[in-house]
Motif scaffolding. Structure first.
Motif, PDB file in Angstrom:
ATOM      1  N   VAL A   1       0.837  -1.199   0.000  1.00 37.60           N
ATOM      2  CA  VAL A   1       0.000   0.000   0.000  1.00 37.60           C
ATOM      3  C   VAL A   1       0.872   1.249   0.000  1.00 37.60           C
ATOM      4  N   LEU A   2       1.971   1.211   0.731  1.00 29.48           N
ATOM      5  CA  LEU A   2       2.896   2.341   0.742  1.00 29.48           C
ATOM      6  C   LEU A   2       3.496   2.565  -0.645  1.00 29.48           C
ATOM      7  N   LEU A   3       3.885   1.488  -1.317  1.00 31.12           N
ATOM      8  CA  LEU A   3       4.401   1.604  -2.685  1.00 31.12           C
ATOM      9  C   LEU A   3       3.334   2.168  -3.618  1.00 31.12           C
ATOM     10  N   LEU A   4       2.115   1.671  -3.494  1.00 26.59           N
ATOM     11  CA  LEU A   4       1.028   2.153  -4.344  1.00 26.59           C
ATOM     12  C   LEU A   4       0.755   3.633  -4.106  1.00 26.59           C
ATOM     13  N   CYS A   5       0.723   4.039  -2.847  1.00 23.53           N
ATOM     14  CA  CYS A   5       0.488   5.456  -2.523  1.00 23.53           C
ATOM     15  C   CYS A   5       1.584   6.349  -3.101  1.00 23.53           C
ATOM     16  N   THR A   6       2.818   5.913  -2.973  1.00 23.72           N
ATOM     17  CA  THR A   6       3.943   6.692  -3.488  1.00 23.72           C
ATOM     18  C   THR A   6       3.876   6.795  -5.006  1.00 23.72           C
ATOM     19  N   TRP A   7       3.640   5.668  -5.652  1.00 23.43           N
ATOM     20  CA  TRP A   7       3.565   5.658  -7.112  1.00 23.43           C
ATOM     21  C   TRP A   7       2.388   6.495  -7.599  1.00 23.43           C
TER      22      TRP A   7
ATOM     23  N   VAL B   1       4.751  -9.976  -4.500  1.00 25.25           N
ATOM     24  CA  VAL B   1       5.638 -10.979  -3.884  1.00 25.25           C
ATOM     25  C   VAL B   1       5.796 -10.710  -2.389  1.00 25.25           C
ATOM     26  N   LEU B   2       5.967  -9.439  -2.019  1.00 26.74           N
ATOM     27  CA  LEU B   2       6.188  -9.092  -0.612  1.00 26.74           C
ATOM     28  C   LEU B   2       4.930  -9.197   0.237  1.00 26.74           C
ATOM     29  N   ALA B   3       3.804  -8.862  -0.341  1.00 23.34           N
ATOM     30  CA  ALA B   3       2.570  -8.800   0.446  1.00 23.34           C
ATOM     31  C   ALA B   3       1.464  -9.590  -0.243  1.00 23.34           C
ATOM     32  N   ARG B   4       1.719 -10.854  -0.457  1.00 19.95           N
ATOM     33  CA  ARG B   4       0.788 -11.720  -1.184  1.00 19.95           C
ATOM     34  C   ARG B   4      -0.621 -11.671  -0.591  1.00 19.95           C
ATOM     35  N   ASP B   5      -0.735 -11.630   0.714  1.00 19.67           N
ATOM     36  CA  ASP B   5      -2.048 -11.683   1.352  1.00 19.67           C
ATOM     37  C   ASP B   5      -2.654 -10.305   1.613  1.00 19.67           C
ATOM     38  N   ALA B   6      -1.886  -9.249   1.471  1.00 19.89           N
ATOM     39  CA  ALA B   6      -2.377  -7.918   1.842  1.00 19.89           C
ATOM     40  C   ALA B   6      -3.588  -7.497   1.003  1.00 19.89           C
ATOM     41  N   LEU B   7      -3.507  -7.628  -0.301  1.00 20.63           N
ATOM     42  CA  LEU B   7      -4.607  -7.206  -1.165  1.00 20.63           C
ATOM     43  C   LEU B   7      -5.464  -8.380  -1.630  1.00 20.63           C
ATOM     44  N   MET B   8      -5.094  -9.578  -1.267  1.00 18.98           N
ATOM     45  CA  MET B   8      -5.859 -10.795  -1.536  1.00 18.98           C
ATOM     46  C   MET B   8      -6.188 -10.993  -3.012  1.00 18.98           C
ATOM     47  N   ILE B   9      -5.191 -10.899  -3.860  1.00 15.40           N
ATOM     48  CA  ILE B   9      -5.396 -11.161  -5.280  1.00 15.40           C
ATOM     49  C   ILE B   9      -4.348 -12.151  -5.759  1.00 15.40           C
TER      50      ILE B   9
ATOM     51  N   LEU C   1      -7.280   8.437 -12.231  1.00 19.25           N
ATOM     52  CA  LEU C   1      -7.233   6.977 -12.098  1.00 19.25           C
ATOM     53  C   LEU C   1      -6.437   6.572 -10.861  1.00 19.25           C
ATOM     54  N   ALA C   2      -5.278   7.208 -10.670  1.00 16.83           N
ATOM     55  CA  ALA C   2      -4.416   6.861  -9.533  1.00 16.83           C
ATOM     56  C   ALA C   2      -5.096   7.170  -8.205  1.00 16.83           C
ATOM     57  N   ILE C   3      -5.735   8.321  -8.119  1.00 16.33           N
ATOM     58  CA  ILE C   3      -6.410   8.710  -6.878  1.00 16.33           C
ATOM     59  C   ILE C   3      -7.624   7.809  -6.634  1.00 16.33           C
ATOM     60  N   ALA C   4      -8.361   7.488  -7.683  1.00 15.37           N
ATOM     61  CA  ALA C   4      -9.508   6.590  -7.544  1.00 15.37           C
ATOM     62  C   ALA C   4      -9.060   5.206  -7.086  1.00 15.37           C
ATOM     63  N   ALA C   5      -7.909   4.750  -7.581  1.00 16.05           N
ATOM     64  CA  ALA C   5      -7.392   3.448  -7.164  1.00 16.05           C
ATOM     65  C   ALA C   5      -7.110   3.426  -5.668  1.00 16.05           C
ATOM     66  N   LEU C   6      -6.545   4.502  -5.161  1.00 14.23           N
ATOM     67  CA  LEU C   6      -6.285   4.578  -3.719  1.00 14.23           C
ATOM     68  C   LEU C   6      -7.594   4.537  -2.935  1.00 14.23           C
ATOM     69  N   GLY C   7      -8.586   5.238  -3.425  1.00 13.12           N
ATOM     70  CA  GLY C   7      -9.885   5.221  -2.762  1.00 13.12           C
ATOM     71  C   GLY C   7     -10.518   3.840  -2.760  1.00 13.12           C
ATOM     72  N   VAL C   8     -10.390   3.123  -3.863  1.00 15.30           N
ATOM     73  CA  VAL C   8     -10.952   1.774  -3.946  1.00 15.30           C
ATOM     74  C   VAL C   8     -10.214   0.828  -3.001  1.00 15.30           C
TER      75      VAL C   8
ATOM     76  N   ARG D   1     -11.983  -1.058   0.211  1.00 11.78           N
ATOM     77  CA  ARG D   1     -12.060  -2.524   0.269  1.00 11.78           C
ATOM     78  C   ARG D   1     -11.203  -3.131   1.374  1.00 11.78           C
ATOM     79  N   HIS D   2     -10.161  -2.413   1.765  1.00 11.30           N
ATOM     80  CA  HIS D   2      -9.229  -2.937   2.768  1.00 11.30           C
ATOM     81  C   HIS D   2      -8.903  -1.865   3.805  1.00 11.30           C
ATOM     82  N   PRO D   3      -9.871  -1.437   4.609  1.00  6.83           N
ATOM     83  CA  PRO D   3      -9.596  -0.362   5.575  1.00  6.83           C
ATOM     84  C   PRO D   3      -8.555  -0.751   6.624  1.00  6.83           C
TER      85      PRO D   3
END
Length: 169
Positions: free
Chosen positions: A5-11, A42-50, A150-157, A161-163
């Protein structure tokens, strides 16, 4: 906060910065998004559950759906690439909500731009944009920063889904 999530937020922040400032997203940033998306899985396989299959399907679907929009001049290449990276990162199940929220933001942006410039909207290949002072005073067409939306909407989604992935203080 989870590493993915930190990587996604930064990107997403970097994509938004470049798209809002320059109305373009550098290819190196898209490539970095692909690498970070793979690393975060690879690092967070279970974090986003995909699963890897969902990630690959998300990237392919996003690319295939948005590519015709680019071909018809309705969308920029960066928008297509960013959506494909988000599909890779978050899977196919998040594409529709991301697209809907980003499109709503783009519509609000268009209404604001038209109101701000007080000029009649101009339609170019089905895309409504404004001409005038907001375009640098040169009469150039200046579209919405859709990759940023798109990037901001992705963060919101992701947050919706994963508060539990948000930091707690």
């Amino acid at each position: 906060m989870q590493t993915s999530v930190l990587l996604l937020c930064t990107w997403a922040g970097a994509v938004s910065f470049f798209d809002i400032r320059d109305r373009r997203v550098p290819n190196w940033l898209v490539g970095l998004g692909i690498v970070c998306g793979c690393v975060s899985f690879v690092l967070a396989r279970d974090a986003l559950m995909i699963s890897p299959a969902q990630c690959l399907l998300g990237a392919v679907l996003a690319f295939v759906v948005f590519l015709p929009l680019y071909a018809f001049g309705v969308m920029g290449a960066a928008d297509v690439k960013v959506f494909a990276v988000l599909g890779l990162w978050l899977g196919a199940g998040t594409l529709v909500p991301i697209w809907l929220w980003a499109t709503a933001a783009a519509g609000a942006h268009a209404i604001y731009a038209i109101t701000l410039t007080r000029v009649q909207p101009v339609t170019v290949l089905g895309r409504t944009v404004a001409m005038g002072p907001s375009a640098g005073g040169r009469g150039r067409l200046r579209g919405a920063p859709y990759a940023a939306f798109l990037a901001i909407a992705a963060l919101g989604v992701v947050v919706s889904r994963h508060p539990s992935l948000l930091p707690t203080f």
